[in-house]
Scaffold this motif. Structure first.
Motif, PDB file in Angstrom:
ATOM      1  N   SER A   1       0.824  -1.226   0.000  1.00 24.57           N
ATOM      2  CA  SER A   1       0.000   0.000   0.000  1.00 24.57           C
ATOM      3  C   SER A   1       0.853   1.269   0.000  1.00 24.57           C
ATOM      4  CB  SER A   1      -0.948   0.001   1.202  1.00 24.57           C
ATOM      5  OG  SER A   1      -0.186  -0.037   2.403  1.00 24.57           O
ATOM      6  N   THR A   2       2.148   1.133   0.334  1.00 25.60           N
ATOM      7  CA  THR A   2       3.019   2.317   0.428  1.00 25.60           C
ATOM      8  C   THR A   2       3.648   2.682  -0.913  1.00 25.60           C
ATOM      9  OG1 THR A   2       3.498   1.813   2.740  1.00 25.60           O
ATOM     10  CG2 THR A   2       5.028   3.302   1.638  1.00 25.60           C
ATOM     11  N   PHE A   3       4.058   1.657  -1.684  1.00 22.15           N
ATOM     12  CA  PHE A   3       4.787   1.918  -2.930  1.00 22.15           C
ATOM     13  C   PHE A   3       3.935   1.569  -4.151  1.00 22.15           C
ATOM     14  CE2 PHE A   3       7.773   0.455   0.387  1.00 22.15           C
ATOM     15  CZ  PHE A   3       8.546   1.600   0.537  1.00 22.15           C
ATOM     16  N   PRO A   4       3.669   2.545  -5.024  1.00 21.06           N
ATOM     17  CA  PRO A   4       2.854   2.272  -6.215  1.00 21.06           C
ATOM     18  C   PRO A   4       3.539   1.308  -7.190  1.00 21.06           C
ATOM     19  CG  PRO A   4       3.129   4.648  -5.866  1.00 21.06           C
ATOM     20  CD  PRO A   4       4.040   3.970  -4.911  1.00 21.06           C
ATOM     21  N   VAL A   5       4.880   1.383  -7.251  1.00 17.64           N
ATOM     22  CA  VAL A   5       5.633   0.482  -8.132  1.00 17.64           C
ATOM     23  C   VAL A   5       6.639  -0.257  -7.253  1.00 17.64           C
ATOM     24  CG1 VAL A   5       7.174   0.319 -10.131  1.00 17.64           C
ATOM     25  CG2 VAL A   5       5.404   2.098 -10.058  1.00 17.64           C
ATOM     26  N   ALA A   6       6.455  -1.573  -7.138  1.00 11.66           N
ATOM     27  CA  ALA A   6       7.297  -2.306  -6.189  1.00 11.66           C
ATOM     28  C   ALA A   6       7.381  -3.782  -6.527  1.00 11.66           C
ATOM     29  CB  ALA A   6       6.749  -2.139  -4.769  1.00 11.66           C
ATOM     30  N   MET A   7       8.433  -4.392  -5.985  1.00 14.25           N
ATOM     31  CA  MET A   7       8.603  -5.842  -6.084  1.00 14.25           C
ATOM     32  C   MET A   7       9.045  -6.331  -4.709  1.00 14.25           C
ATOM     33  SD  MET A   7      10.943  -7.894  -8.828  1.00 14.25           S
ATOM     34  CE  MET A   7      11.545  -9.558  -8.555  1.00 14.25           C
TER      35      MET A   7
END
Length: 329
Positions: free
Chosen positions: A213-219
């Motif tokens: 929920s914090t990072f729009p683009v993440a892995m």
């Protein structure tokens, strides 16, 4: 958790359990250093963090660490390639990991590299960095701008940061990372190796949910146990319990499906999971042949069983369409 911390008896038990988890950091570092000394892979930095093992490690352990280091590294580099290094990495429960220095040597540093671990482990790592120029010099070389912040429990330079925090409390974690200039708008890779399994399923779900929920683009890359409901898994659990080490999150390690499910239920758009035997078969086979010639492996069956009880899972969310969902072995 907060209630447990207020109850002196529970707090004492919690402390003992945390101490056992901290011990696993030492074990992993010693095993890696031994495998490096035998020639499984190159890591010129691990010698500055951990003593050489007093006794030899079994060949199946060395090969297991080889697969772990190369498997996780393969996915990290795939993420760095997709983002062209215009990203940040958050290594959760990093212990004595040397990835920052190795990425710098390969000219693959992200915009910023964060490490998080128990304050006690962080203090030890910072002490090693401060006292050993081969560790401190690369941090200074990559640093630009204002003076470098360093105290006993945190270090913050423009490219590398270590934070002492408890991963079971994500609001505290976020606050500390933001103090060290975490940028939630940058593509972010979170890595956890044998970390979530020491948290309750609820605590690891909260951490995964916070990240999604914090990072729009993440892995998110997770390396840990799998297939733990069978007899071999039970023996692994008993062995750890004998050392007062309780796998609080082991129920999520039932199968590859339960591992994938946890990621998808907690806000991640795509999720994959494969066991380490599969990962081993995907690694460059010329190098696999080289390391298999280093030591004779008597216990082939044991090696395969061990590798079928660890896995790498990875999940992504990609509002910028960088192609993170296509990352695979």
């Amino acid at each position: 958790m907060a209630a447990a911390a207020r109850d002196p008896l529970s707090a004492a038990g919690l402390d003992e359990a945390d101490e056992a988890v901290r011990g696993t950091c030492e074990d992993a570092s010693v095993c890696k250093r031994f495998a490096v000394s035998v020639g499984y892979w190159k890591d010129p930095y691990i010698q500055y963090f951990v003593r050489q093992a007093k006794e030899r490690k079994a060949p199946e352990i060395n090969r297991g660490y080889y697969a772990r280091v190369h498997g996780v590294s393969y996915l990290i580099k795939a993420f760095l390639k997709k983002t062209e290094c215009n990203c940040q990495i958050v290594n959760l429960g990093a212990g004595m990991d040397t990835l920052f220095w190795r990425l710098k040597d390969e000219n693959l540093l992200p915009r910023k590299y964060f490490e998080v671990d128990f304050p006690m482990i962080v203090a030890r790592k910072i002490h090693n960095i401060k006292s050993k120029p081969p560790l401190s010099k690369p941090i200074m070389e990559s640093h630009s701008g204002d003076s470098l912040l360093i105290d006993s429990h945190s270090l913050d330079s423009s490219r590398y940061s270590i934070v002492g925090a408890d991963l079971r409390f994500s609001s505290d974690l976020e606050e500390k990372l933001k103090k060290h200039n975490l940028d939630i708008h940058l593509p972010t890779l979170l890595v956890a190796e044998c970390v979530l399994v020491y948290m309750t399923p609820q605590q690891s779900a909260n951490l995964l949910k916070w990240a999604a929920s914090t990072f729009p683009v993440a892995m998110f890359i997770n390396y840990e146990q799998v297939n733990m409901a069978d007899r071999f898994g039970q023996i692994m659990i008993e062995n750890l319990q004998r050392r007062q080490c309780n796998l609080a999150g082991v129920e999520v390690c039932r199968s590859l499906d339960s591992q994938r499910e946890r990621l998808l239920l907690n806000g991640w758009e795509t999720a994959c999971a494969i066991d380490m035997m599969k990962v081993y078969s995907f690694l460059p086979q010329a190098d696999v042949k080289r390391i298999e010639a280093l030591e004779f492996l008597d216990e082939k069956e044991l090696f395969e069983q061990l590798m079928q009880h660890y896995c790498i899972c990875w999940a992504s969310k990609d509002s910028s369409n960088l192609g993170l969902a296509n990352i695979t072995f």
